[in-house]
Design a protein around this motif. Structure first.
Motif, PDB file in Angstrom:
ATOM      1  N   UNK A   1      46.362  14.408  19.406  1.00 39.31           N
ATOM      2  CA  UNK A   1      47.609  14.791  20.064  1.00 39.31           C
ATOM      3  C   UNK A   1      47.335  15.071  21.536  1.00 39.31           C
ATOM      4  N   UNK A   2      48.166  14.508  22.392  1.00 36.50           N
ATOM      5  CA  UNK A   2      48.101  14.758  23.836  1.00 36.50           C
ATOM      6  C   UNK A   2      49.378  15.488  24.231  1.00 36.50           C
ATOM      7  N   UNK A   3      49.503  16.702  23.826  1.00 38.24           N
ATOM      8  CA  UNK A   3      50.740  17.450  24.014  1.00 38.24           C
ATOM      9  C   UNK A   3      51.639  17.237  22.812  1.00 38.24           C
ATOM     10  N   UNK A   4      52.864  17.677  22.929  1.00 34.74           N
ATOM     11  CA  UNK A   4      53.781  17.609  21.787  1.00 34.74           C
ATOM     12  C   UNK A   4      54.469  16.257  21.644  1.00 34.74           C
ATOM     13  N   UNK A   5      54.442  15.414  22.684  1.00 31.64           N
ATOM     14  CA  UNK A   5      55.190  14.156  22.659  1.00 31.64           C
ATOM     15  C   UNK A   5      54.324  12.900  22.616  1.00 31.64           C
ATOM     16  N   UNK A   6      53.024  13.016  22.854  1.00 32.07           N
ATOM     17  CA  UNK A   6      52.167  11.845  22.958  1.00 32.07           C
ATOM     18  C   UNK A   6      50.967  11.963  22.039  1.00 32.07           C
ATOM     19  N   UNK A   7      50.493  10.805  21.570  1.00 33.78           N
ATOM     20  CA  UNK A   7      49.326  10.758  20.698  1.00 33.78           C
ATOM     21  C   UNK A   7      48.497   9.524  21.052  1.00 33.78           C
ATOM     22  N   UNK A   8      47.177   9.711  21.109  1.00 31.99           N
ATOM     23  CA  UNK A   8      46.248   8.615  21.303  1.00 31.99           C
ATOM     24  C   UNK A   8      45.674   8.248  19.942  1.00 31.99           C
ATOM     25  N   UNK A   9      45.865   6.993  19.531  1.00 32.11           N
ATOM     26  CA  UNK A   9      45.396   6.495  18.236  1.00 32.11           C
ATOM     27  C   UNK A   9      44.391   5.378  18.470  1.00 32.11           C
ATOM     28  N   UNK A  10      43.398   5.261  17.596  1.00 32.26           N
ATOM     29  CA  UNK A  10      42.427   4.168  17.713  1.00 32.26           C
ATOM     30  C   UNK A  10      41.812   3.908  16.351  1.00 32.26           C
ATOM     31  N   UNK A  11      41.436   2.653  16.144  1.00 28.68           N
ATOM     32  CA  UNK A  11      40.689   2.310  14.935  1.00 28.68           C
ATOM     33  C   UNK A  11      39.765   1.136  15.218  1.00 28.68           C
ATOM     34  N   UNK A  12      38.684   1.116  14.455  1.00 31.26           N
ATOM     35  CA  UNK A  12      37.725   0.027  14.494  1.00 31.26           C
ATOM     36  C   UNK A  12      37.652  -0.538  13.078  1.00 31.26           C
ATOM     37  N   UNK A  13      37.716  -1.855  12.954  1.00 36.62           N
ATOM     38  CA  UNK A  13      37.655  -2.503  11.636  1.00 36.62           C
ATOM     39  C   UNK A  13      36.619  -3.612  11.676  1.00 36.62           C
ATOM     40  N   UNK A  14      35.911  -3.755  10.581  1.00 35.67           N
ATOM     41  CA  UNK A  14      34.894  -4.791  10.426  1.00 35.67           C
ATOM     42  C   UNK A  14      35.147  -5.462   9.078  1.00 35.67           C
ATOM     43  N   UNK A  15      35.386  -6.766   9.109  1.00 35.90           N
ATOM     44  CA  UNK A  15      35.704  -7.499   7.877  1.00 35.90           C
ATOM     45  C   UNK A  15      34.829  -8.734   7.780  1.00 35.90           C
ATOM     46  N   UNK A  16      34.322  -8.971   6.567  1.00 30.58           N
ATOM     47  CA  UNK A  16      33.538 -10.172   6.320  1.00 30.58           C
ATOM     48  C   UNK A  16      34.059 -10.857   5.060  1.00 30.58           C
ATOM     49  N   UNK A  17      34.407 -12.139   5.199  1.00 32.54           N
ATOM     50  CA  UNK A  17      34.841 -12.972   4.077  1.00 32.54           C
ATOM     51  C   UNK A  17      33.771 -14.038   3.849  1.00 32.54           C
ATOM     52  N   UNK A  18      33.220 -14.062   2.644  1.00 30.77           N
ATOM     53  CA  UNK A  18      32.259 -15.100   2.266  1.00 30.77           C
ATOM     54  C   UNK A  18      32.863 -15.886   1.116  1.00 30.77           C
ATOM     55  N   UNK A  19      32.826 -17.208   1.230  1.00 32.72           N
ATOM     56  CA  UNK A  19      33.348 -18.018   0.131  1.00 32.72           C
ATOM     57  C   UNK A  19      32.383 -19.159  -0.171  1.00 32.72           C
ATOM     58  N   UNK A  20      32.391 -19.518  -1.428  1.00 34.41           N
ATOM     59  CA  UNK A  20      31.605 -20.646  -1.909  1.00 34.41           C
ATOM     60  C   UNK A  20      32.471 -21.398  -2.894  1.00 34.41           C
ATOM     61  N   UNK A  21      32.472 -22.704  -2.781  1.00 35.97           N
ATOM     62  CA  UNK A  21      33.254 -23.502  -3.718  1.00 35.97           C
ATOM     63  C   UNK A  21      32.474 -24.756  -4.077  1.00 35.97           C
ATOM     64  N   UNK A  22      32.753 -25.270  -5.247  1.00 36.04           N
ATOM     65  CA  UNK A  22      32.105 -26.482  -5.714  1.00 36.04           C
ATOM     66  C   UNK A  22      33.170 -27.417  -6.266  1.00 36.04           C
ATOM     67  N   UNK A  23      33.219 -28.618  -5.693  1.00 32.52           N
ATOM     68  CA  UNK A  23      34.121 -29.664  -6.160  1.00 32.52           C
ATOM     69  C   UNK A  23      33.263 -30.885  -6.489  1.00 32.52           C
ATOM     70  N   UNK A  24      33.227 -31.259  -7.743  1.00 33.29           N
ATOM     71  CA  UNK A  24      32.455 -32.426  -8.187  1.00 33.29           C
ATOM     72  C   UNK A  24      31.004 -32.356  -7.702  1.00 33.29           C
ATOM     73  N   UNK A  25      30.386 -31.187  -7.883  1.00 36.84           N
ATOM     74  CA  UNK A  25      28.976 -30.919  -7.554  1.00 36.84           C
ATOM     75  C   UNK A  25      28.701 -30.866  -6.055  1.00 36.84           C
ATOM     76  N   UNK A  26      29.707 -30.898  -5.207  1.00 35.31           N
ATOM     77  CA  UNK A  26      29.527 -30.735  -3.768  1.00 35.31           C
ATOM     78  C   UNK A  26      29.881 -29.286  -3.420  1.00 35.31           C
ATOM     79  N   UNK A  27      28.894 -28.527  -2.950  1.00 34.77           N
ATOM     80  CA  UNK A  27      29.084 -27.100  -2.696  1.00 34.77           C
ATOM     81  C   UNK A  27      29.362 -26.863  -1.215  1.00 34.77           C
TER      82      UNK A  27
END
Length: 181
Positions: A80-106
């Motif tokens: 809170x920066x006084x009664x009318x203002x607020x400083x907000x922050x966030x840090x996010x870290x995301x990792x997507x790993x995928x593996x697929x096989x179609x007709x033996x091709x990975x």
């Protein structure tokens, strides 16, 4: 959640775990959360009309699959920066790993994204209600890599965004939202 679904080699196995913690104090709050999703799916492939008439549940691709694992972590808070203002922050870290096989091709793919999103939010009292002002900055760093029988790809992208938004009450029943990025 485990499901064998209608067709052969069409089973699905999904695990989803989420945890969050938040601490509120006199002048604001802090939080941390994390999520892990493991999604495994058998891919039965297509059938000709004749094969579907013979047995619509069958598969000609009994080893094809698509698996995806996602890990996400966030930390952030607000002060809170006084009664009318607020400083907000966030840090996010995301990792997507995928593996697929179609007709033996990975194929393999990895997407990693890191985001930092601070913003200033304030309230302005007007005769028609409270106007809300938001000023913010978004930073996104992303890396993508893929590999399959035809080759690979490695890509990086960095993006910065500055934005502002005003939610302005014209009357108690009519509000306009104005913004720029």
């Amino acid at each position: 959640r485990k499901v064998d679904n209608y067709r052969d080699n069409n089973q699905a196995d999904i695990e989803n775990v989420f945890a969050a913690v938040r601490y509120d104090f006199a002048g604001g709050f802090i939080f941390a959360d994390g999520q892990s999703v493991d999604d495994e799916l058998g891919l039965p492939g297509s059938l000709s009309d004749a094969a579907a008439k013979e047995n619509r549940r069958q598969t000609f691709t009994p080893t094809d699959y698509a698996d995806q694992k996602t890990e996400t972590w966030r930390v952030g808070g607000g002060v809170d920066l006084g009664s009318e203002w607020q400083l907000l922050a966030e840090y996010a870290d995301r990792e997507d790993k995928s593996e697929s096989s179609y007709s033996a091709s990975v194929s393999h793919q990895v997407l990693r994204s890191k985001n930092f999103t601070p913003r200033l939010v304030g309230t302005l009292g007007l005769n028609t209600g409270n106007a809300v002002v938001t000023l913010g900055y978004d930073r996104n760093d992303a890396e993508y890599a893929s590999a399959n029988a035809w080759g690979g790809n490695n890509t990086e992208q960095k993006s910065d965004g500055i934005y502002g938004q005003l939610v302005l009450p014209f009357t108690t029943a009519l509000t306009a939202t104005l913004g720029a990025r």
